[in-house]
Design a protein around this motif. Structure first.
Motif, mmCIF file in Angstrom:
data_model
loop_
_atom_site.group_PDB
_atom_site.id
_atom_site.type_symbol
_atom_site.label_atom_id
_atom_site.label_comp_id
_atom_site.label_asym_id
_atom_site.label_seq_id
_atom_site.Cartn_x
_atom_site.Cartn_y
_atom_site.Cartn_z
ATOM 1 N N PHE A 95 -17.463 -12.651 73.753
ATOM 2 C CA PHE A 95 -18.481 -11.801 74.455
ATOM 3 C C PHE A 95 -17.798 -10.410 75.282
ATOM 4 N N THR A 96 -16.603 -10.728 75.827
ATOM 5 C CA THR A 96 -16.008 -9.736 76.508
ATOM 6 C C THR A 96 -15.488 -8.657 75.451
ATOM 7 N N THR A 97 -14.710 -9.284 74.476
ATOM 8 C CA THR A 97 -14.157 -8.493 73.550
ATOM 9 C C THR A 97 -15.010 -7.663 72.629
ATOM 10 N N ILE A 98 -16.272 -8.360 72.226
ATOM 11 C CA ILE A 98 -17.142 -7.228 71.923
ATOM 12 C C ILE A 98 -17.841 -6.410 72.694
ATOM 13 N N ALA A 99 -18.113 -6.262 73.714
ATOM 14 C CA ALA A 99 -18.415 -5.373 75.142
ATOM 15 C C ALA A 99 -17.346 -4.380 75.184
ATOM 16 N N GLY A 100 -16.100 -4.765 75.121
ATOM 17 C CA GLY A 100 -14.936 -3.996 75.150
ATOM 18 C C GLY A 100 -14.968 -2.795 74.013
ATOM 19 N N ARG A 101 -15.050 -3.528 72.803
ATOM 20 C CA ARG A 101 -15.059 -2.827 71.598
ATOM 21 C C ARG A 101 -16.199 -1.624 71.581
ATOM 22 N N VAL A 102 -17.429 -2.044 72.031
ATOM 23 C CA VAL A 102 -18.574 -1.297 71.939
ATOM 24 C C VAL A 102 -18.215 -0.031 72.948
ATOM 25 N N GLU A 103 -17.741 -0.491 74.089
ATOM 26 C CA GLU A 103 -17.467 0.493 75.011
ATOM 27 C C GLU A 103 -16.378 1.579 74.598
ATOM 28 N N THR A 104 -15.381 0.989 73.969
ATOM 29 C CA THR A 104 -14.386 1.992 73.426
ATOM 30 C C THR A 104 -15.056 2.960 72.097
ATOM 31 N N PHE A 105 -15.722 2.242 71.502
ATOM 32 C CA PHE A 105 -16.499 2.925 70.429
ATOM 33 C C PHE A 105 -17.312 3.974 71.003
ATOM 34 N N TYR A 106 -17.939 3.879 72.077
ATOM 35 C CA TYR A 106 -18.978 4.744 72.809
ATOM 36 C C TYR A 106 -18.179 5.815 73.191
ATOM 37 N N THR A 107 -16.972 5.893 73.789
ATOM 38 C CA THR A 107 -16.147 6.824 74.310
ATOM 39 C C THR A 107 -15.430 7.475 73.260
ATOM 40 N N THR A 108 -14.787 6.836 72.235
ATOM 41 C CA THR A 108 -14.224 7.649 71.282
ATOM 42 C C THR A 108 -15.007 8.490 70.442
ATOM 43 N N LYS A 109 -16.222 8.166 70.211
ATOM 44 C CA LYS A 109 -17.174 8.797 69.313
ATOM 45 C C LYS A 109 -17.947 10.004 70.254
ATOM 46 N N GLN A 110 -17.487 9.865 71.325
ATOM 47 C CA GLN A 110 -18.343 10.789 72.497
ATOM 48 C C GLN A 110 -19.672 10.815 72.362
ATOM 49 N N LEU A 111 -20.187 9.655 72.504
ATOM 50 C CA LEU A 111 -21.723 9.578 72.440
ATOM 51 C C LEU A 111 -22.273 9.676 73.805
ATOM 52 N N SER A 112 -23.796 9.920 73.553
ATOM 53 C CA SER A 112 -24.183 10.176 74.850
ATOM 54 C C SER A 112 -25.820 9.419 74.845
ATOM 55 N N LEU A 113 -25.677 8.422 75.726
ATOM 56 C CA LEU A 113 -26.826 7.703 76.018
ATOM 57 C C LEU A 113 -27.317 7.699 77.295
ATOM 58 N N GLY A 114 -28.571 7.967 77.670
ATOM 59 C CA GLY A 114 -29.210 7.853 79.118
ATOM 60 C C GLY A 114 -29.066 6.902 79.785
ATOM 61 N N ASN A 115 -29.317 5.423 79.385
ATOM 62 C CA ASN A 115 -29.159 4.580 80.109
ATOM 63 C C ASN A 115 -27.757 3.869 80.161
ATOM 64 N N TYR A 116 -26.873 4.197 79.585
ATOM 65 C CA TYR A 116 -25.476 3.586 79.054
ATOM 66 C C TYR A 116 -24.746 3.246 80.345
#
Length: 197
Positions: A95-116
């Motif tokens: 679960f920690t690995t998956i959460a880390g990958r999702v956070e990395t994806f969010y950062t590298t794609k420069q996404l914007s989510l209001g409740n991130y």
């Protein structure tokens, strides 16, 4: 000469009759007051108490039997506890690995989510709770010993802590899933907007 055999026969009859009467008299006397033997007077009450209270000696044997049975199964129990603890640690790592990958994806794609930030904060708090639960299980598996003060209590503690670990890992998994769903919704929206331009 014929008188002697008759006399001998009469004497024998009188002797048997008198001896039979004595035997009958002794028999009735024996029934009224049975003889007390020294061996019976010493072992009679204790022998009787062991017959009346069979559980007195068996409780010690039962405890010894339970201890032997527990010791025969102690290795298997410790192996099961070790596998359960390892499984919890593997799930936590996954679960920690998956959460880390999702956070990395969010950062590298420069996404914007209001409740991130709220989702990441929830993931981190659930991770802390799950880590504590997994560490508790790791310490419980070491403390189980049959000759300990309370092996039943140690086993029950392990079961209770296992329920807590399962609950904590499920909550952590749900928070990671919520993060994935949030990031995916933003990523899908961004990709559709980028594809239309």
């Amino acid at each position: 000469m014929q008188v002697k055999p008759k006399l001998a026969l009469a004497i024998a009859a009188v002797t048997l009759l008198s001896a039979g009467g004595t035997t009958l008299a002794l028999g009735s006397l024996y029934q009224a007051n049975p003889p007390v033997r020294p061996a019976d007077s010493q072992t009679g009450p204790s022998r009787q108490s062991s017959v009346n209270h069979p559980g007195a000696q068996s409780s010690t044997k039962l405890t010894d039997a339970k201890l032997r049975a527990c010791q025969n199964r102690q290795t298997a129990v410790n192996n099961i506890m070790s596998r359960i603890a390892d499984r919890g640690q593997k799930q936590l790592n996954l679960f920690t690995t998956i959460a880390g990958r999702v956070e990395t994806f969010y950062t590298t794609k420069q996404l914007s989510l209001g409740n991130y930030n709220a989702l990441v904060s929830d993931v981190n708090s659930q991770k802390a709770a799950a880590t504590t639960a997994v560490n508790t299980i790791q310490s419980d598996k070491v403390s189980f010993k049959c000759d300990g003060t309370d092996p039943h209590g140690a086993a029950q503690t392990f079961k209770n802590d296992l329920k807590s670990e399962i609950s904590a890992l499920q909550a952590y998994r749900t928070s990671v899933k919520n993060l994935i769903v949030g990031v995916k919704s933003v990523a899908d929206t961004t990709s559709t907007q980028g594809g239309q331009q």
